[in-house]
Design a protein around this motif. Structure first.
Motif, PDB file in Angstrom:
ATOM      1  N   SER A 381     -13.265   2.256   4.422  1.00 58.70           N
ATOM      2  CA  SER A 381     -11.981   1.679   4.064  1.00 58.70           C
ATOM      3  C   SER A 381     -11.007   2.805   3.742  1.00 58.70           C
ATOM      4  O   SER A 381     -11.407   3.943   3.483  1.00 58.70           O
ATOM      5  N   THR A 382      -9.714   2.483   3.747  1.00 57.56           N
ATOM      6  CA  THR A 382      -8.723   3.464   3.311  1.00 57.56           C
ATOM      7  C   THR A 382      -8.853   3.719   1.806  1.00 57.56           C
ATOM      8  O   THR A 382      -8.414   4.760   1.314  1.00 57.56           O
ATOM      9  N   LEU A 383      -9.456   2.787   1.083  1.00 60.66           N
ATOM     10  CA  LEU A 383      -9.722   2.976  -0.341  1.00 60.66           C
ATOM     11  C   LEU A 383     -11.034   3.743  -0.490  1.00 60.66           C
ATOM     12  O   LEU A 383     -12.090   3.259  -0.103  1.00 60.66           O
ATOM     13  N   TYR A 384     -10.947   4.937  -1.053  1.00 57.24           N
ATOM     14  CA  TYR A 384     -12.099   5.838  -1.122  1.00 57.24           C
ATOM     15  C   TYR A 384     -13.060   5.381  -2.215  1.00 57.24           C
ATOM     16  O   TYR A 384     -12.682   5.220  -3.383  1.00 57.24           O
ATOM     17  N   HIS A 385     -14.325   5.169  -1.828  1.00 53.84           N
ATOM     18  CA  HIS A 385     -15.363   4.806  -2.793  1.00 53.84           C
ATOM     19  C   HIS A 385     -15.922   6.087  -3.398  1.00 53.84           C
ATOM     20  O   HIS A 385     -16.729   6.779  -2.792  1.00 53.84           O
ATOM     21  N   LEU A 386     -15.469   6.399  -4.607  1.00 54.94           N
ATOM     22  CA  LEU A 386     -15.815   7.660  -5.269  1.00 54.94           C
ATOM     23  C   LEU A 386     -16.991   7.447  -6.204  1.00 54.94           C
ATOM     24  O   LEU A 386     -17.061   6.442  -6.925  1.00 54.94           O
ATOM     25  N   VAL A 387     -17.924   8.402  -6.228  1.00 51.04           N
ATOM     26  CA  VAL A 387     -19.100   8.317  -7.099  1.00 51.04           C
ATOM     27  C   VAL A 387     -19.169   9.558  -7.984  1.00 51.04           C
ATOM     28  O   VAL A 387     -18.522  10.573  -7.724  1.00 51.04           O
ATOM     29  N   GLY A 388     -19.978   9.471  -9.028  1.00 53.16           N
ATOM     30  CA  GLY A 388     -20.049  10.545 -10.011  1.00 53.16           C
ATOM     31  C   GLY A 388     -20.465  11.884  -9.438  1.00 53.16           C
ATOM     32  O   GLY A 388     -19.956  12.934  -9.851  1.00 53.16           O
ATOM     33  N   ALA A 389     -21.395  11.861  -8.475  1.00 55.85           N
ATOM     34  CA  ALA A 389     -21.937  13.114  -7.939  1.00 55.85           C
ATOM     35  C   ALA A 389     -20.889  13.954  -7.222  1.00 55.85           C
ATOM     36  O   ALA A 389     -21.028  15.172  -7.115  1.00 55.85           O
ATOM     37  N   GLU A 390     -19.823  13.335  -6.715  1.00 57.82           N
ATOM     38  CA  GLU A 390     -18.798  14.101  -5.998  1.00 57.82           C
ATOM     39  C   GLU A 390     -17.429  13.985  -6.669  1.00 57.82           C
ATOM     40  O   GLU A 390     -16.413  14.376  -6.091  1.00 57.82           O
ATOM     41  N   ILE A 419      -4.201  -5.342  -4.703  1.00 55.60           N
ATOM     42  CA  ILE A 419      -3.000  -4.503  -4.781  1.00 55.60           C
ATOM     43  C   ILE A 419      -3.378  -3.048  -4.535  1.00 55.60           C
ATOM     44  O   ILE A 419      -2.700  -2.320  -3.799  1.00 55.60           O
ATOM     45  N   PHE A 420      -4.484  -2.637  -5.141  1.00 54.82           N
ATOM     46  CA  PHE A 420      -4.926  -1.251  -4.992  1.00 54.82           C
ATOM     47  C   PHE A 420      -5.379  -0.975  -3.564  1.00 54.82           C
ATOM     48  O   PHE A 420      -5.150   0.109  -3.017  1.00 54.82           O
ATOM     49  N   GLU A 421      -6.004  -1.963  -2.943  1.00 59.95           N
ATOM     50  CA  GLU A 421      -6.428  -1.829  -1.545  1.00 59.95           C
ATOM     51  C   GLU A 421      -5.204  -1.661  -0.647  1.00 59.95           C
ATOM     52  O   GLU A 421      -5.178  -0.823   0.269  1.00 59.95           O
ATOM     53  N   GLU A 422      -4.166  -2.451  -0.904  1.00 57.00           N
ATOM     54  CA  GLU A 422      -2.943  -2.346  -0.112  1.00 57.00           C
ATOM     55  C   GLU A 422      -2.261  -0.997  -0.336  1.00 57.00           C
ATOM     56  O   GLU A 422      -1.744  -0.384   0.599  1.00 57.00           O
ATOM     57  N   LEU A 423      -2.289  -0.533  -1.574  1.00 54.92           N
ATOM     58  CA  LEU A 423      -1.718   0.779  -1.883  1.00 54.92           C
ATOM     59  C   LEU A 423      -2.412   1.866  -1.062  1.00 54.92           C
ATOM     60  O   LEU A 423      -1.764   2.762  -0.503  1.00 54.92           O
ATOM     61  N   GLU A 428      -2.664   6.048   4.378  1.00 56.46           N
ATOM     62  CA  GLU A 428      -3.594   6.454   5.434  1.00 56.46           C
ATOM     63  C   GLU A 428      -2.981   7.581   6.268  1.00 56.46           C
ATOM     64  O   GLU A 428      -1.844   7.493   6.725  1.00 56.46           O
ATOM     65  N   GLY A 429      -3.739   8.658   6.427  1.00 59.24           N
ATOM     66  CA  GLY A 429      -3.265   9.814   7.184  1.00 59.24           C
ATOM     67  C   GLY A 429      -2.419  10.780   6.380  1.00 59.24           C
ATOM     68  O   GLY A 429      -1.993  11.811   6.907  1.00 59.24           O
ATOM     69  N   LYS A 430      -2.167  10.482   5.101  1.00 64.75           N
ATOM     70  CA  LYS A 430      -1.368  11.359   4.237  1.00 64.75           C
ATOM     71  C   LYS A 430      -2.295  12.209   3.359  1.00 64.75           C
ATOM     72  O   LYS A 430      -3.488  11.948   3.254  1.00 64.75           O
ATOM     73  N   ASP A 431      -1.724  13.213   2.698  1.00 66.35           N
ATOM     74  CA  ASP A 431      -2.503  14.055   1.797  1.00 66.35           C
ATOM     75  C   ASP A 431      -2.586  13.439   0.407  1.00 66.35           C
ATOM     76  O   ASP A 431      -2.409  14.103  -0.622  1.00 66.35           O
ATOM     77  N   VAL A 432      -2.832  12.155   0.388  1.00 72.13           N
ATOM     78  CA  VAL A 432      -3.016  11.415  -0.862  1.00 72.13           C
ATOM     79  C   VAL A 432      -4.281  10.577  -0.711  1.00 72.13           C
ATOM     80  O   VAL A 432      -4.469   9.898   0.296  1.00 72.13           O
ATOM     81  N   ILE A 433      -5.152  10.661  -1.714  1.00 69.60           N
ATOM     82  CA  ILE A 433      -6.376   9.859  -1.715  1.00 69.60           C
ATOM     83  C   ILE A 433      -6.251   8.794  -2.800  1.00 69.60           C
ATOM     84  O   ILE A 433      -5.978   9.101  -3.964  1.00 69.60           O
ATOM     85  N   ILE A 434      -6.427   7.559  -2.416  1.00 69.23           N
ATOM     86  CA  ILE A 434      -6.484   6.452  -3.362  1.00 69.23           C
ATOM     87  C   ILE A 434      -7.960   6.074  -3.487  1.00 69.23           C
ATOM     88  O   ILE A 434      -8.587   5.695  -2.495  1.00 69.23           O
ATOM     89  N   VAL A 500       6.622  -3.812   1.159  1.00 71.26           N
ATOM     90  CA  VAL A 500       6.348  -3.301  -0.186  1.00 71.26           C
ATOM     91  C   VAL A 500       7.056  -4.140  -1.232  1.00 71.26           C
ATOM     92  O   VAL A 500       7.528  -3.638  -2.233  1.00 71.26           O
ATOM     93  N   ALA A 501       7.162  -5.457  -0.961  1.00 71.09           N
ATOM     94  CA  ALA A 501       7.762  -6.343  -1.945  1.00 71.09           C
ATOM     95  C   ALA A 501       6.965  -6.273  -3.236  1.00 71.09           C
ATOM     96  O   ALA A 501       5.745  -6.119  -3.212  1.00 71.09           O
ATOM     97  N   PRO A 502       7.654  -6.366  -4.397  1.00 69.31           N
ATOM     98  CA  PRO A 502       6.944  -6.234  -5.677  1.00 69.31           C
ATOM     99  C   PRO A 502       5.805  -7.233  -5.793  1.00 69.31           C
ATOM    100  O   PRO A 502       5.915  -8.377  -5.371  1.00 69.31           O
ATOM    101  N   VAL A 503       4.723  -6.762  -6.357  1.00 69.44           N
ATOM    102  CA  VAL A 503       3.543  -7.594  -6.559  1.00 69.44           C
ATOM    103  C   VAL A 503       3.365  -7.798  -8.048  1.00 69.44           C
ATOM    104  O   VAL A 503       3.676  -6.928  -8.838  1.00 69.44           O
ATOM    105  N   SER A 504       2.881  -8.949  -8.429  1.00 69.00           N
ATOM    106  CA  SER A 504       2.723  -9.253  -9.847  1.00 69.00           C
ATOM    107  C   SER A 504       1.915  -8.182 -10.546  1.00 69.00           C
ATOM    108  O   SER A 504       0.923  -7.678 -10.024  1.00 69.00           O
ATOM    109  N   SER A 505       2.348  -7.853 -11.755  1.00 70.90           N
ATOM    110  CA  SER A 505       1.650  -6.824 -12.521  1.00 70.90           C
ATOM    111  C   SER A 505       0.393  -7.391 -13.145  1.00 70.90           C
ATOM    112  O   SER A 505       0.241  -8.579 -13.317  1.00 70.90           O
TER     113      SER A 505
END
Length: 539
Positions: A381-390, A419-423, A428-434, A500-505
């Motif tokens: 997924s574009t949402l990175y599954h991060l774990v403790g070891a890395e 919301i986080f998945e959409e973010l 995708e393809g940028k130098d930003v990891i979510i 990017v319409a506002p999404v409920s907080s």
């Protein structure tokens, strides 16, 4: 109080007793009209506080499970106080009705109890127990002098036989009444009076037993322990500020083998020395361990705190310490390093092996138990599954990395998930990891996690992480990354406005009832569906 990762790993999830009452019901939370509890509103609050010297105010929500548990105890305490100590009043404020009043006092979780002393500006947080007797004792003590004088030994002896909490006793030899240290003792007592009982005596029997020379002696007598186990201050002369005395009380006031629960957890973690847990199934198991655990407590006083933990209430806390829910068990949490050391659970716990295990811990001969999911072979997924070891490698990868730390049972985390998945898809393809980390399955260091979800940005230039504390909307988070990331990527200018319409907080959650006062009504509607997953006992 602010918690760091050194002390917070054990505070976040300990789920056992699932509430079965309806979330929409108010059974128990609202005190009966027949009780002495006073219901306050925006219109009546200020006048009531001004006209009463001592008020304990409970800010609550009717649907809150913890409020329902507290309600009967709170009412019982009020009924006791109204007859014996009429100057002390107990009051309730329903934050689903009095939102502005609750917001004015920054009420973020339920129940929150605050003490007022005749003025809305003279306010402090209630830090006592939540049973009727504990509430009564705590409030009555506020009306007494900070330091109780014991002129006769027999009165002091009687006090020591039935302590409700630790007693810090100043013993003054003749001529020591006017020393600067006496004034310092009273300053310390005034500051810590809500947590301990302070006393002073010049009785000769105590002077001859504890005083060496012409300086006062300071002795801590602990509830449930022999007088012979009292701790005597042996440090330098007490200075004007009293920091040495504060440190002495912080360490020595703990029982040799205490009990850790929601009321005592903070005091143990604040000491910031290793905490050794003995999880027990029954009181009989605890009693059997009591003699040798106290022996260890006496040997390692000031170096390790030893506590019992009732597994029937807080059994899932074992997971936070990287242990299995198989009891009894023994585990040491090095709070400063946030590392856990547990005894082997492949065989039944032998209490006789605990002493040697503690010796190895002190000698640095044990390996910590590090919890981490396996590093994924690929990211799906574009949402990175991060774990403790890395974790460290990813957040220091020369990219702006925005991480969500969550727990699977957290309802607010589930609301934030799409919301986080959409973010993540925007970058995708940028130098930003979510990325996201399941904190219940992965240990991380250097991150101040106070509740779930916690959102943190790690800038690409390696500067200190920046914590996100704004509304949980797509636009707000994207703006945060642009403004605080090293790379300054403005993703919102690269997509169409309708995308990017506002999404409920979504509000963050730290406990079953942790919602802001202003969002209480919205949370109340959603709590029914989430209650089974979010209701749990917290340390």
């Amino acid at each position: 109080m602010q918690f760091s990762i050194k002390t917070v790993a054990a505070i976040l999830t300990a789920i056992t007793n699932i509430a079965t009452v309806s979330a929409d019901g108010a059974d128990g939370a609202i005190a009966s009209p027949d009780s002495a509890v006073v219901k306050l509103t925006e219109e009546t609050f200020h006048d009531f506080i001004a006209s009463n010297p001592y008020v304990l105010a409970e800010f609550f929500a009717p649907w809150c499970g913890h409020c329902k548990k507290l309600g009967p105890e709170f009412a019982s305490a009020a009924d006791t106080l109204v007859s014996k100590n009429p100057d002390i009043k107990l009051a309730q404020i329903d934050c689903t009705e009095e939102r502005d009043l609750c917001a004015g006092f920054e009420i973020r979780g339920y129940p929150t109890m605050k003490i007022f002393k005749g003025d809305v500006e003279s306010v402090s947080d209630y830090a006592g127990q939540r049973q009727a007797d504990g509430i009564v004792n705590y409030m009555v003590k506020l009306t007494l002098p900070a330091v109780q004088s014991f002129d006769e030994a027999k009165i002091l002896d009687s006090k020591l036989e039935d302590l409700a909490e630790s007693l810090i006793l100043q013993i003054l030899p003749n001529g020591a009444e006017n020393l600067p240290s006496n004034e310092t003792f009273y300053k310390v007592a005034d500051r810590l009076r809500e947590s301990f009982t302070f006393g002073s005596t010049s009785d000769e029997s105590y002077v001859s037993k504890y005083v060496k020379g012409s300086s006062p002696a300071y002795v801590i007598f602990r509830k449930g322990e022999s007088i012979d186990d009292a701790s005597v201050y042996k440090g330098k002369e007490i200075d004007e500020v009293g920091e040495l005395l504060y440190d002495f009380i912080d360490v020595e006031s703990k029982p040799l083998f205490g009990e850790i629960n929601g009321q005592t957890y903070q005091s143990y973690t604040a000491a910031n020395i290793p905490l050794a847990y003995y999880f027990y199934n029954t009181q009989e198991e605890r009693d059997a361990a009591d003699p040798f655990i106290k022996k260890l407590g006496r040997k390692y006083r000031g170096e390790i705190n030893f506590v019992g933990l009732d597994a029937s209430q807080y059994g899932m806390h074992a997971q936070n310490l990287n242990m299995q829910e198989e009891f009894p068990l023994f585990v040491i949490h090095d709070l400063e390093a946030n590392k856990k050391y547990g005894m082997d659970q492949s065989t039944a716990l032998d209490n006789n092996d605990i002493s040697q295990f503690v010796q190895k811990f002190k000698a640095g001969k044990l390996e910590p138990i590090v919890k981490s999911e396996p590093i994924p072979e690929s990211q799906n997924s574009t949402l990175y599954h991060l774990v403790g070891a890395e974790h460290d490698a990813i957040v220091k990868s020369n990219k702006d990395v925005f991480v969500k730390y969550f727990a699977p049972w957290c309802g607010h985390c589930k609301k934030l998930a799409p919301i986080f998945e959409e973010l993540s898809s925007l970058y995708e393809g940028k130098d930003v990891i979510i990325a996201e980390v399941d904190h219940t399955l992965n240990d991380v260091e250097g991150v101040d996690i106070k509740g779930y979800p916690t959102l943190v940005l790690f800038p690409a230039d390696g500067s200190d992480p920046i914590y996100y504390d704004n509304e949980r909307s797509l636009e707000a988070m994207a703006d945060f990354i642009k403004e605080n990331g090293s790379l300054g990527i403005d993703i919102l200018t690269e997509v169409e406005e309708e995308e990017v319409a506002p999404v409920s907080s979504v509000e963050s959650s730290t406990t079953e009832s942790a919602t802001s006062a202003t969002g209480a009504a919205k949370q109340g509607k959603a709590v029914t569906a989430e209650k089974k997953e979010e209701a749990h006992d917290e340390l």
